[in-house]
Design a protein around this motif. Structure first.
Motif, PDB file in Angstrom:
ATOM      1  N   GLU A 199      10.787   6.207   1.352  1.00 40.73           N
ATOM      2  CA  GLU A 199      10.236   7.479   0.876  1.00 40.73           C
ATOM      3  C   GLU A 199      10.888   8.661   1.594  1.00 40.73           C
ATOM      4  N   TYR A 214       2.052  -1.681  -7.520  1.00 47.11           N
ATOM      5  CA  TYR A 214       2.833  -0.591  -6.910  1.00 47.11           C
ATOM      6  C   TYR A 214       3.099  -0.887  -5.441  1.00 47.11           C
ATOM      7  N   LYS A 215       4.390  -0.926  -5.105  1.00 45.53           N
ATOM      8  CA  LYS A 215       4.770  -1.178  -3.710  1.00 45.53           C
ATOM      9  C   LYS A 215       5.050   0.153  -3.039  1.00 45.53           C
ATOM     10  N   ARG A 216       4.482   0.327  -1.887  1.00 49.07           N
ATOM     11  CA  ARG A 216       4.514   1.650  -1.246  1.00 49.07           C
ATOM     12  C   ARG A 216       5.882   2.028  -0.662  1.00 49.07           C
ATOM     13  N   GLU A 217       6.854   1.127  -0.790  1.00 49.11           N
ATOM     14  CA  GLU A 217       8.178   1.488  -0.244  1.00 49.11           C
ATOM     15  C   GLU A 217       8.808   2.670  -0.974  1.00 49.11           C
ATOM     16  N   THR A 260      -1.955  11.203  -1.799  1.00 48.56           N
ATOM     17  CA  THR A 260      -1.835  10.276  -2.924  1.00 48.56           C
ATOM     18  C   THR A 260      -2.213   8.870  -2.490  1.00 48.56           C
ATOM     19  N   GLU A 261      -1.690   8.448  -1.343  1.00 55.09           N
ATOM     20  CA  GLU A 261      -1.960   7.081  -0.877  1.00 55.09           C
ATOM     21  C   GLU A 261      -3.446   6.873  -0.595  1.00 55.09           C
ATOM     22  N   ASP A 265      -5.774   4.100  -2.449  1.00 59.85           N
ATOM     23  CA  ASP A 265      -6.599   3.117  -1.735  1.00 59.85           C
ATOM     24  C   ASP A 265      -8.012   3.094  -2.291  1.00 59.85           C
ATOM     25  N   TRP A 272       7.754   5.983  -8.752  1.00 58.08           N
ATOM     26  CA  TRP A 272       7.234   4.828  -9.488  1.00 58.08           C
ATOM     27  C   TRP A 272       6.681   5.266 -10.850  1.00 58.08           C
ATOM     28  N   SER A 318       2.236  12.870  -0.064  1.00 62.37           N
ATOM     29  CA  SER A 318       2.199  11.419  -0.220  1.00 62.37           C
ATOM     30  C   SER A 318       0.990  10.794   0.471  1.00 62.37           C
ATOM     31  N   LYS A 319       0.555  11.372   1.590  1.00 58.18           N
ATOM     32  CA  LYS A 319      -0.608  10.806   2.293  1.00 58.18           C
ATOM     33  C   LYS A 319      -1.865  10.935   1.450  1.00 58.18           C
ATOM     34  N   PHE A 374       5.179   7.384  -4.846  1.00 58.77           N
ATOM     35  CA  PHE A 374       4.378   7.153  -6.045  1.00 58.77           C
ATOM     36  C   PHE A 374       4.986   7.893  -7.245  1.00 58.77           C
TER      37      PHE A 374
END
Lengths: 192, 313
Positions: free
Chosen positions: B97, A64-67, A6-7, A11, A73, A3-4, A70
């Motif tokens: 998450e 897209y909200k990061r809560e 991807t984030e 960005d 979503w 996930s890191k 991804f």
């Protein structure tokens, strides 16, 4: 891709470096394609759907909200897109070939090969709603947690759990491998 | 009892067939489309602004057309309402998450539930992957294949019909009552430490208050009807949020003094039909939901189903 990672890519894309979107697609495209393939039961439509999903996702990246993860979503977009495709599709155009399966007409074997891998599975999947098919694939095949599936489908995780058991039973009930005069290939497993 | 993952191995195997295409690459075509749409956007931008201004009035009207569906009692009080999930404003709907630790924790949690006997419940402390020392309340519903047994279990509070119109007969049921959340967390922590187990559990007791009853009916041709009866007493604002409410055709209908919400939804080549109603007869709100595929349930015969289900209420 974790996930890191991807984030970090998201960005960069949002800051204008859109080429990184390719890396996102490479990480998720096979999974998304397989989901579409089983939900739509059609290879070419699944390929088109995969493209459309990634285009829609790109257009909506800012929303897209990061809560939520991804992947969840992305699956949510895919789920909604497949629902749209199925709504628009004239389902009846597939029925003649299904009826021919029952009569054991062999040329449809060739047809199904280009469309979906197994007519027996296709018939069994056709007996399920989109929601049930989604649950079967995401839980039974991809082994996602009920929490993840709940995020994708906007449902309650506990109710999905119960529904999955019923869906699996329903699928098994309908599924019956065609061994003679039907499928070109032997089925990989007989479900009991 | 079999682990759930193992018990569905047949399905996973079936969908791991080598004939399923394994390679796909849409990156080039997607990037090309994104690029071309971007170029078109700039060309059409100015024109779009003008069109957008002209369309504002109709868009506003569109928002005003958002639908809610309400069922009211004879006194005019709202017993039940449905809204689209996009209108949900509460907090806590989105699960955070799942990091690998939480994932691992939940995997153990599901494994424990899979191995519990139907009709049992427990407070469970899982030692690994649980830094917050969270205690789970895990339950498995009671399961019935005998009408006599399910009637005995629900007692007088709910009438369970033997048959439903259209030649449908009782097939099976699952039931969950509310739980008494009485456990000693410290005792669980201590037990885990002493016994060095992966997890420890304390049995929990059920109350007599029905939480949810799920009944399945089957007809000779293989069709199913699902009747779901649940406690609707503490549902916030008596509201259910529905995914894709717009894609469903709904109508509030009056059967005697009672309002019933009738829904039709196209599912593939079939039409799913549902009726929902809420009763207060037993002193608390119960929600009834009947789901059917095909023509067995329709606007004209709703009262037959409701009469059958509500016979003794």
């Amino acid at each position: 891709m974790d996930s890191k990672e991807t984030e970090g890519l998201l960005d960069m894309i949002l800051q204008g470096d859109e080429d990184h979107y390719e890396e996102i697609m490479k990480a998720y495209q096979v999974k998304i394609f397989h989901y579409c393939y089983h939900i739509l039961g059609h290879q070419v439509e699944a390929e088109d759907a995969t493209q459309e999903v990634f285009i829609k996702a790109y257009r909506n990246l800012k929303k897209y909200k990061r809560e939520i993860p991804f992947a969840a979503w992305l699956y949510k977009i895919t789920y909604n897109h497949c629902m749209d495709v199925l709504r628009k599709r004239k389902w009846s155009r597939f029925l003649p070939f299904l009826q021919e399966v029952e009569r054991g007409v062999s040329h449809i074997d060739i047809h199904i090969e280009d469309v979906y891998f197994s007519e027996s599975v296709y018939v069994a999947m056709s007996a399920l709603s989109v929601e049930e098919r989604t649950l079967l694939i995401l839980r039974g095949v991809e082994e996602k947690t009920y929490e993840e599936i709940a995020q994708i489908m906007n449902k309650n995780a506990a109710s999905l759990r119960k529904k999955f058991e019923r869906t699996a039973a329903k699928f098994r009930n309908v599924y019956s491998p065609l061994e003679k005069g039907g499928a070109k290939h032997a089925e990989s497993a007989r479900l009991t | 009892m079999q682990n759930q993952r193992d018990s569905h191995k047949d399905i996973k195997d079936l969908f791991s067939d080598p004939r399923i295409p394994q390679q796909i690459d849409v990156t080039k075509s997607v990037m090309e489309k994104i690029q071309s749409q971007k170029e078109r956007f700039f060309v059409k931008y100015k024109v779009s602004i003008l069109v957008a201004i002209a369309l504002i009035a109709s868009i506003t009207t569109g928002y005003a057309a958002v639908k809610h569906y309400q069922l009211k009692n004879p006194q005019g009080e709202v017993l039940y309402q449905e809204k689209d999930v996009s209108e949900y404003e509460g907090k806590g709907q989105i699960v955070k998450e799942l990091d690998p630790e939480t994932h691992a924790l939940y995997d153990i949690r599901w494994k424990i539930e899979d191995n519990m006997e139907p009709g049992t419940a427990a407070a469970v402390y899982i030692v690994a992957h649980n830094p917050k020392k969270q205690i789970f309340t895990i339950s498995r519903p009671f399961e019935f294949t005998s009408l006599v047994d399910v009637r005995k279990k629900v007692g007088e509070q709910i009438f369970v019909p033997e048959t439903l119109p259209g030649g449908y007969s009782f097939l099976d049921a699952s039931l969950e009552n509310s739980l008494k959340h009485e456990y000693n967390a410290e005792a669980l922590y201590k037990q885990a430490e002493q016994e060095k187990k992966e997890y420890v559990m304390q049995p929990l007791e059920w109350t007599n208050e029905l939480n949810t009853l799920y009944l399945t009916y089957k007809e000779a041709g293989g069709g199913y009807l699902h009747l779901h009866i649940s406690n609707f007493e503490n549902v916030v604002n008596s509201t259910r949020y529905i995914v894709g409410l717009d894609s469903q055709k709904k109508e509030v209908m009056k059967i005697g003094q009672m309002e019933v919400l009738y829904t039709e939804e196209v599912r593939g080549d079939q039409v799913g039909r549902q009726i929902v109603w809420v009763t207060e007869n037993t002193g608390k709100k119960l929600q009834y939901e009947l789901n059917a595929s095909g023509e067995v349930l329709n606007k004209e015969n709703i009262s037959q189903f409701i009469d059958t289900v509500m016979t003794k209420n």
